[in-house]
Enzyme design. Structure first.
Site, PDB file in Angstrom:
ATOM      1  N   LEU A  33      -5.151  20.895  -3.889  1.00 37.64           N
ATOM      2  CA  LEU A  33      -5.684  20.595  -5.225  1.00 37.64           C
ATOM      3  C   LEU A  33      -4.959  21.349  -6.327  1.00 37.64           C
ATOM      4  CD1 LEU A  33      -9.531  20.675  -4.438  1.00 37.64           C
ATOM      5  CD2 LEU A  33      -7.953  18.725  -4.330  1.00 37.64           C
ATOM      6  N   GLY A  36      -4.654  18.620 -12.009  1.00 39.55           N
ATOM      7  CA  GLY A  36      -4.849  17.170 -12.133  1.00 39.55           C
ATOM      8  C   GLY A  36      -6.121  16.755 -11.400  1.00 39.55           C
ATOM      9  N   HIS A  37      -6.240  17.181 -10.138  1.00 39.49           N
ATOM     10  CA  HIS A  37      -7.451  16.880  -9.365  1.00 39.49           C
ATOM     11  C   HIS A  37      -8.690  17.477 -10.038  1.00 39.49           C
ATOM     12  CE1 HIS A  37      -4.291  17.082  -6.031  1.00 39.49           C
ATOM     13  NE2 HIS A  37      -4.717  15.838  -5.953  1.00 39.49           N
ATOM     14  N   GLN A  61      -0.756   5.217   4.608  1.00 42.01           N
ATOM     15  CA  GLN A  61      -0.012   4.940   3.377  1.00 42.01           C
ATOM     16  C   GLN A  61       1.378   5.564   3.352  1.00 42.01           C
ATOM     17  OE1 GLN A  61      -3.139   6.856   0.914  1.00 42.01           O
ATOM     18  NE2 GLN A  61      -1.479   7.796  -0.238  1.00 42.01           N
ATOM     19  N   GLY A 147      -6.453   9.100 -11.254  1.00 39.03           N
ATOM     20  CA  GLY A 147      -5.550   9.578 -12.294  1.00 39.03           C
ATOM     21  C   GLY A 147      -4.547   8.516 -12.716  1.00 39.03           C
ATOM     22  N   GLN A 153      -1.120   2.604  -8.568  1.00 37.65           N
ATOM     23  CA  GLN A 153      -2.273   2.728  -7.666  1.00 37.65           C
ATOM     24  C   GLN A 153      -3.561   2.374  -8.419  1.00 37.65           C
ATOM     25  OE1 GLN A 153      -2.818   6.150  -4.883  1.00 37.65           O
ATOM     26  NE2 GLN A 153      -4.174   6.939  -6.458  1.00 37.65           N
ATOM     27  N   SER A 185       1.685  17.515  -9.605  1.00 41.23           N
ATOM     28  CA  SER A 185       1.661  16.753  -8.352  1.00 41.23           C
ATOM     29  C   SER A 185       1.700  17.753  -7.199  1.00 41.23           C
ATOM     30  CB  SER A 185       2.900  15.854  -8.286  1.00 41.23           C
ATOM     31  OG  SER A 185       3.114  15.411  -6.956  1.00 41.23           O
TER      32      SER A 185
HETATM   33  P1  AMP Z   1      -3.437  12.718  -4.580  1.00 39.30           P
HETATM   34  O1  AMP Z   1      -4.111  13.889  -3.952  1.00 39.30           O
HETATM   35  O2  AMP Z   1      -2.043  13.000  -5.025  1.00 39.30           O
HETATM   36  O3  AMP Z   1      -3.589  11.453  -3.776  1.00 39.30           O
HETATM   37  O4  AMP Z   1      -4.219  12.438  -5.938  1.00 39.30           O
HETATM   38  C1  AMP Z   1      -5.612  12.258  -5.960  1.00 39.30           C
HETATM   39  C2  AMP Z   1      -6.033  11.759  -7.311  1.00 39.30           C
HETATM   40  O5  AMP Z   1      -5.640  12.705  -8.312  1.00 39.30           O
HETATM   41  C3  AMP Z   1      -5.375  10.432  -7.706  1.00 39.30           C
HETATM   42  O6  AMP Z   1      -6.329   9.617  -8.384  1.00 39.30           O
HETATM   43  C4  AMP Z   1      -4.263  10.865  -8.615  1.00 39.30           C
HETATM   44  O7  AMP Z   1      -3.878   9.875  -9.545  1.00 39.30           O
HETATM   45  C5  AMP Z   1      -4.900  12.042  -9.319  1.00 39.30           C
HETATM   46  N1  AMP Z   1      -3.858  12.914  -9.872  1.00 39.30           N
HETATM   47  C6  AMP Z   1      -2.778  13.420  -9.228  1.00 39.30           C
HETATM   48  N2  AMP Z   1      -2.001  14.133 -10.077  1.00 39.30           N
HETATM   49  C7  AMP Z   1      -2.600  14.040 -11.290  1.00 39.30           C
HETATM   50  C8  AMP Z   1      -2.291  14.553 -12.587  1.00 39.30           C
HETATM   51  N3  AMP Z   1      -1.200  15.277 -12.805  1.00 39.30           N
HETATM   52  N4  AMP Z   1      -3.134  14.268 -13.603  1.00 39.30           N
HETATM   53  C9  AMP Z   1      -4.250  13.523 -13.397  1.00 39.30           C
HETATM   54  N5  AMP Z   1      -4.600  13.026 -12.198  1.00 39.30           N
HETATM   55  C10 AMP Z   1      -3.785  13.271 -11.158  1.00 39.30           C
END
Ligand code: AMP
Length: 284
Positions: A33, A36-37, A61, A147, A153, A185
């Site tokens: 995490l 963003g999360h 995926q 996000g 996605q 990320s």
């Molecule tokens: P992930 O763990 O990368 O699959 O991301 C989980 C969720 O967090 C997804 O809905 C992503 O779009 C969102 N997310 C990832 N990075 C960011 C970010 N920098 N800003 C906002 N949301 C994010």
């Protein structure tokens, strides 16, 4: 905060919560995490009574040559962060809990899954849609938070929810960035220090395209200027795509259209051995 590993268990917990009139928010993640999360979690906490996050690195995926095995994982750190941020339940299943050995059913959102990242990661969005629909069925959230960082996605999942009459509200959340503009990320940990210093070139290139389009230059000329900036950066090993598209149906935009003022600028590049994606929706 509860950590639940079994589908049946979380399903009966959320059923009871819903019976008691609680609104359930779901934040699907692959863990490791970052802010963003956290921004998604905070939004869910504001809008819902109970916030569930799922932490699941979804094997379906990832392509055979992709980074499933080395994808960063640190459950203890995630658990502490989630507790600190007030998450109520973490759903943390094993792959075998999510996919029986004889699993055969998958969800595809046709056309939209073939362009942009889908062209370079065949099967990726089929895996995403399948796991997200499973999470929706297991948890029945009132709202699910995604996000804009992963714009394709988000667009595909919104289409899946609408096409298949899924009773959930998809909430779009702004991209959270580092001070220099790099989108947060989990994969940014792959970047070597020198790469990290230059990685905001992707965001800068997207901003160049935005400025050019807003100045009234053609889509092609604007895109060319941005692509040149990426090509001039020694760390950019490959540009998978730099696309200007309609943010709803992801169709290519050739000319700005006053009836459709929103335009998506999206790109994926290889920065050394790390694949970076970013995007911006602009209004013209
Ligand atoms: P992930 O763990 O990368 O699959 O991301 C989980 C969720 O967090 C997804 O809905 C992503 O779009 C969102 N997310 C990832 N990075 C960011 C970010 N920098 N800003 C906002 N949301 C994010």
């Amino acid at each position: 905060m509860q950590v639940i590993k079994r589908k049946k268990e979380i399903n009966s917990i959320v059923k009871k919560l819903r019976k008691d009139g609680k609104k359930i928010g779901l934040v699907p993640t692959m863990g490791f995490l970052h802010e963003g999360h956290i921004s998604l979690i905070e939004k869910s906490k504001k809008q819902c009574d109970i916030t569930v996050i799922s932490i699941f690195v979804n094997p379906v995926q990832f392509g055979p040559d992709e980074d499933f095995a080395r994808y960063p994982r640190d459950f203890e750190r995630d658990r502490m962060l989630a507790a600190e941020k007030g998450v109520d339940i973490i759903f943390y299943p094993e792959p075998s809990e999510m996919y029986a050995e004889n699993h055969l059913s998958y969800v595809k959102v046709e056309k939209m899954e073939k362009v942009m990242c889908g062209k370079f990661r065949p099967g990726h969005f089929r895996g995403v849609c399948t796991v997200v629909l499973k999470l929706f069925n297991i948890i029945s959230p009132d709202k699910a938070f995604f996000g804009m960082k992963d714009f394709q996605q988000l667009a595909i999942l919104k289409k899946m929810v609408s096409d298949l009459d899924i009773d959930v509200q998809v909430v779009e959340c702004e991209t959270i960035r580092e001070p220099d503009g790099l989108a947060l990320s989990s994969r940014n940990v792959y970047l070597k220090p020198e790469e990290r210093k230059n990685a905001n070139v992707l965001y800068r290139a997207i901003n160049i395209a935005e400025n050019e389009i807003k100045k009234g230059n053609s889509i092609t000329a604007s895109k060319n200027k941005a692509v040149k900036m990426l090509k001039d950066c020694a760390f950019v090993k490959k540009i998978d795509y730099f696309d200007i598209r309609d943010p709803e149906d992801l169709k290519t935009v050739k000319k700005p259209d006053s009836k459709k003022p929103k335009i998506l600028i999206a790109s994926a590049i290889w920065f050394g051995k790390t694949r970076l994606i970013d995007n911006k929706v602009i209004e013209v």
